[in-house]
Scaffold this motif. Structure first.
Motif, PDB file in Angstrom:
ATOM      1  N   SER B 242     -40.284 -25.935  -5.782  1.00 57.00           N
ATOM      2  CA  SER B 242     -41.861 -25.989  -6.591  1.00 57.00           C
ATOM      3  C   SER B 242     -42.600 -24.514  -6.488  1.00 57.00           C
ATOM      4  CB  SER B 242     -42.809 -27.170  -6.203  1.00 57.00           C
ATOM      5  OG  SER B 242     -42.734 -26.813  -4.520  1.00 57.00           O
ATOM      6  N   ASP B 245     -40.471 -18.538  -7.871  1.00 55.64           N
ATOM      7  CA  ASP B 245     -40.807 -17.376  -9.397  1.00 55.64           C
ATOM      8  C   ASP B 245     -39.867 -17.067  -9.972  1.00 55.64           C
ATOM      9  OD1 ASP B 245     -40.090 -15.373  -7.917  1.00 55.64           O
ATOM     10  OD2 ASP B 245     -41.979 -14.741  -8.228  1.00 55.64           O
ATOM     11  N   LYS B 247     -36.218 -18.096 -11.874  1.00 54.36           N
ATOM     12  CA  LYS B 247     -36.318 -19.106 -12.845  1.00 54.36           C
ATOM     13  C   LYS B 247     -35.268 -19.848 -13.112  1.00 54.36           C
ATOM     14  CE  LYS B 247     -39.438 -17.407 -15.592  1.00 54.36           C
ATOM     15  NZ  LYS B 247     -40.372 -17.107 -13.840  1.00 54.36           N
ATOM     16  N   LYS B 248     -34.307 -19.780 -12.370  1.00 56.99           N
ATOM     17  CA  LYS B 248     -32.551 -20.296 -12.313  1.00 56.99           C
ATOM     18  C   LYS B 248     -32.985 -20.666 -11.025  1.00 56.99           C
ATOM     19  CE  LYS B 248     -30.171 -19.306 -17.077  1.00 56.99           C
ATOM     20  NZ  LYS B 248     -31.349 -18.309 -17.168  1.00 56.99           N
ATOM     21  N   GLN B 278     -29.631 -24.588 -13.753  1.00 55.18           N
ATOM     22  CA  GLN B 278     -31.287 -25.116 -13.909  1.00 55.18           C
ATOM     23  C   GLN B 278     -32.389 -24.928 -13.542  1.00 55.18           C
ATOM     24  OE1 GLN B 278     -31.879 -28.356 -14.423  1.00 55.18           O
ATOM     25  NE2 GLN B 278     -31.210 -30.307 -12.559  1.00 55.18           N
ATOM     26  N   GLN B 279     -33.233 -25.475 -13.834  1.00 58.88           N
ATOM     27  CA  GLN B 279     -34.359 -24.268 -13.767  1.00 58.88           C
ATOM     28  C   GLN B 279     -35.043 -25.527 -12.320  1.00 58.88           C
ATOM     29  OE1 GLN B 279     -37.382 -25.599 -16.520  1.00 58.88           O
ATOM     30  NE2 GLN B 279     -37.160 -23.252 -17.400  1.00 58.88           N
ATOM     31  N   PRO B 280     -35.146 -24.623 -11.032  1.00 60.10           N
ATOM     32  CA  PRO B 280     -35.017 -24.596  -9.965  1.00 60.10           C
ATOM     33  C   PRO B 280     -36.716 -26.060  -9.976  1.00 60.10           C
ATOM     34  CG  PRO B 280     -35.853 -22.572  -9.772  1.00 60.10           C
ATOM     35  CD  PRO B 280     -35.178 -22.770 -11.552  1.00 60.10           C
ATOM     36  N   ARG B 282     -37.518 -27.608 -11.766  1.00 63.32           N
ATOM     37  CA  ARG B 282     -37.505 -29.445 -12.551  1.00 63.32           C
ATOM     38  C   ARG B 282     -35.635 -30.079 -11.637  1.00 63.32           C
ATOM     39  NH1 ARG B 282     -38.487 -29.332 -18.261  1.00 63.32           N
ATOM     40  NH2 ARG B 282     -36.492 -30.213 -18.232  1.00 63.32           N
TER      41      ARG B 282
END
Ligand SMILES: Nc1ncnc2c1ncn2[C@@H]1O[C@H](COP(=O)(O)OP(=O)(O)OP(=O)(O)O)[C@@H](O)[C@H]1O
Ligand SMILES: Nc1ncnc2c1ncn2[C@@H]1O[C@H](COP(=O)(O)OP(=O)(O)OP(=O)(O)O)[C@@H](O)[C@H]1O
Ligand SMILES: [Mg+2]
Ligand SMILES: [Mg+2]
Lengths: 462, 462
Positions: B242, B245, B247-248, B278-280, B282
């Motif tokens: 969270s 920065d 993106k993946k 996957q987006q971290p 999420r």
């Protein structure tokens, strides 16, 4: 300084969970039980209710357990649920001068945090204050903002007029066993010092253990006790003066302290040179120092005894006898004293010799405000006081082998712990001295008993 | 619930000052020195400056002292002064994975609070970042709001280009002596583990003591080290995800951890079944658990060594020899390991036998990140590890009489303390094991030395 940042108190205790007692698999599980049970006992006692507490530990997987705790206390109003379970440094005990097991406003929020951090799951609760509905839901802690969030909730009809609270924490990286540090021994020790509580414990394998109450006498609810003038510092005086609603120093002294009559207030005024008509909020540091020095030069009655609730020498002796079957017991409850800040405390102690007493040498059983101190024995001022006694003078030949159990309970309106995990007392000279006096007093009786035993032995062997 | 209230973190630590080390007259004075000196050493090391630190203790009255500390570090920008001196849980170290003596953001604010509460007086400071002016003033802490307030300030011309910070705390209820727990011994121990620092100490009677530096080599400033995948928990992973920065998930794993190459990231993706695209932010809890389990099943290189700054075996041996003149020394610096949360640590240890070693039995000297741990030895995991070693196997006949000093230093990006006073380590299995291995390794050398000595003795006495 580009990296300079502030953090919330929950972020601090998440990173330093060991300071709350979440260190090691067995201790972490016992700490969850400790936080729930001390809250239940406190809430029952404050409401004058005979405690019915049940603790259920279920194994859900490897090092994965659910702990469910239920009490018959006052219940938690819905609007307070987020603060109770999700906000550290919020509670009903920290700012009052009252004897209670809790005193920081961190406990149950710490348990919510630990279970959330290890499983990703919120804590489930069920609570009612005895009115028409029961609230059931789940709550989690927003660590960054130190705030509780109700994840979901529903209101159920309270057909039976039930009152109390049920909490269920799920945690991973914890372990159940029956060692000295386990929930089982913790509850056994809790029932020894709380003879009015009935505690039901269900182990992971389904075994039900009932720690039955041995008295139906509900201890009188603890009462907030005003500080005694001995031990007060100038800063304490100024903090109290800024919070009082008394308009004059005279009224302030009589209202906010024990043992200060209007005659005593006069005495203090003349000794300190500070007028009784002075407004409390306008006291300067110098005034405060003069008043405190006048306190030290004045004779006051000893602190009152009715506010604190020791276990009592008889109850201690009963418990020691029933758990250890010793040949000899001796107990004592000392008179109230004060330490730094005018804080009242009472030390009570007991010795048990023979039978199952001792653990290959002196065994120490420690309590604070009737809550067992299971961990951190090595760093505790009680342990230091026990070790500082010259046991040889009381007939103990070898401290490494003697069948002797030493029991110490400290009750106070503020227990000085070494860390937020509340398992060890910090060194305060007045407490250390009182523990020694209590043990030396019991030691003298032990020495008479051992001398008698030795005489008997010598007579027989002649 | 009418009494339900929240309190600030400063109110909590004011009431529980013992948790910060302000318990007992001697320890309170040494704690003030400890907070100032660790900050100065940290600030010097971060700026790559050879530390010049002076500590001056003056007796102003009975149990009334002023402690003045000066350093040549980076100085404190004026806009940060209130937060540095008056806000608990604010600092530049708590949220970074870097080896430093400070790590909580409480230290100096605690010293300001303690001196303010005992004397009613603010703390004086003088600081400059080396630019055209020097700021001189006084600062106090608003306990209710946990905020610092500058009481008064003035700007002086900085004609000499001076850079650094001077702090003066005045405190009552403290005491100076030269016991093992005094500022004198604290500074002596500090200089042993920090050979690059020159420390001048002026005692209340005016005696000047110079702890001269034994090396002019400035340790490379500590570097923030990324966590190692071993020891990471699902919650740690989600917290990091969270805050990143990247993106993946793939980029996140490679960027935020040590020892994860793109090939390793592929391996983790296939083992865990979580896509690298996957987006971290999420990631679900289940995803995080799968990734963490994949970490455990993957082989990674050991943590890198360049981020941590142990003292070094040679320096330790030098210090032990110069202070104890022993017949025998043996030191070791172990390889980096990780404990809970992927946190890197290194254990280094040393034994000194004979000469002035030992204190009527084994003496233990403890350090964490090069700061001496003087207090709470009884409750420290290092002490437990030392006691858990079977010294008889290494030729030590009687641990109560042997002239043996055991030195242990733990360096880490986060030291697990038992309380906010930072004088004892909490029990972490991995650290306990490493301390034992280090001591057993040194013990083997000791046993060879003692066997040799015995042979010599027997040969002579034939
Ligand atoms: N079972 C309960 N029944 C009623 N009230 C409760 C119960 N558990 C907690 N509370 C309330 O919630 C507050 C917060 O509990 P918490 O354990 O966090 O702090 P505490 O008990 O005040 O202090 P400590 O941190 O020392 O345990 C308590 O002060 C009490 O008012
Ligand atoms: N002498 C100094 N020179 C430069 N900066 C300083 C100095 N003393 C303190 N600071 C800054 O002020 C911050 C707060 O100091 P403080 O001692 O309260 O916390 P800390 O050192 O970060 O952690 P800890 O509570 O563990 O000591 C530090 O993080 C540092 O950024
Ligand atoms: Mg509690
Ligand atoms: Mg610091």
């Amino acid at each position: 300084f580009k990296e300079f940042k502030a953090q919330s108190v929950s972020e601090f205790f998440k990173k330093n969970a060991a300071m709350l007692g979440y260190t090691g698999k067995i201790r972490s599980l016992t700490t969850i039980v400790h936080e729930g049970v001390t809250n239940s006992l406190d809430a029952c006692e404050e409401a004058g209710i005979l405690p019915e507490i049940s603790v259920w530990v279920e194994e859900l997987g490897t090092e994965h357990y659910r702990v469910t705790m239920e009490d018959n206390a006052s219940g938690i109003p819905l609007e307070y649920v987020p603060q109770v379970f999700g906000r550290m440094l919020a509670g009903s005990k920290a700012h009052r001068n009252i004897q209670s097991r809790g005193q920081q406003g961190i406990g149950v929020s710490g348990a919510v945090m630990f279970s959330q951090v290890t499983t990703g799951k919120p804590t489930s609760f069920l609570t009612s204050t005895g009115d028409t509905h029961i609230v059931k839901g789940r709550v989690q802690l927003d660590v960054k903002r130190n705030l509780g969030e109700i994840v979901d909730k529903e209101k159920l009809h309270n057909t039976s007029g039930w009152r109390g609270t049920v909490i269920a924490h799920e945690a991973k990286g914890v372990l159940y066993n029956k060692s000295r540090y386990s929930p089982y021994n913790y509850l056994r020790m809790t029932s020894i010092a709380n003879p009015h509580a009935r505690i039901t414990f269900i182990e992971p394998d389904g075994t039900r253990i009932l720690f039955e109450r041995s008295t139906t006498l509900v201890p009188k609810p603890p009462k907030a006790i005003k500080p005694h003038p001995y031990g007060i510092t100038p800063d304490d005086l100024l903090t109290m003066a800024s919070n009082t609603d008394a308009k004059k120093l005279g009224a302030f002294l009589e209202k906010e302290f024990v043992r200060i009559s209007s005659a005593k207030a006069e005495e203090i005024a003349s000794l300190s040179g500070v007028s009784l008509a002075q407004q409390p909020a306008r006291l300067s540091w110098d005034d405060a120092e003069r008043v405190v020095n006048a306190f030290k030069a004045t004779k006051f009655f000893a602190p009152p005894t009715e506010g604190l609730r020791p276990i009592g020498g008889e109850e201690i002796a009963k418990s020691l006898t029933s758990t250890l079957s010793p040949e000899f017991t001796q107990t004592i409850t000392r008179a109230p004293q004060t330490f730094r800040g005018g804080i009242l405390f009472v030390v009570e102690a007991g010795l048990a010799y023979g039978g199952k007493a001792g653990k290959g040498g002196i065994e120490i059983i420690r309590y604070a405000n009737r809550a067992p101190l299971i961990f951190d024995q090595g760093g505790c001022a009680i342990t230091e006081a026990v070790k500082s006694v010259d046991w040889k003078r009381y007939g103990v030949r070898d401290v490494e082998k003697v069948p002797l159990t030493v029991f110490v309970n400290i009750v106070s309106t503020h227990v000085p712990y070494t860390s937020a995990g509340k398992q060890a007392l910090a060194m305060e000279e007045e407490i250390h001295a009182e523990v020694r006096y209590a043990l030396m007093d019991c030691g003298r009786a032990l020495s008479r008993f051992l001398a008698g035993k030795r005489k008997l032995y010598e007579r027989r062997s002649k």
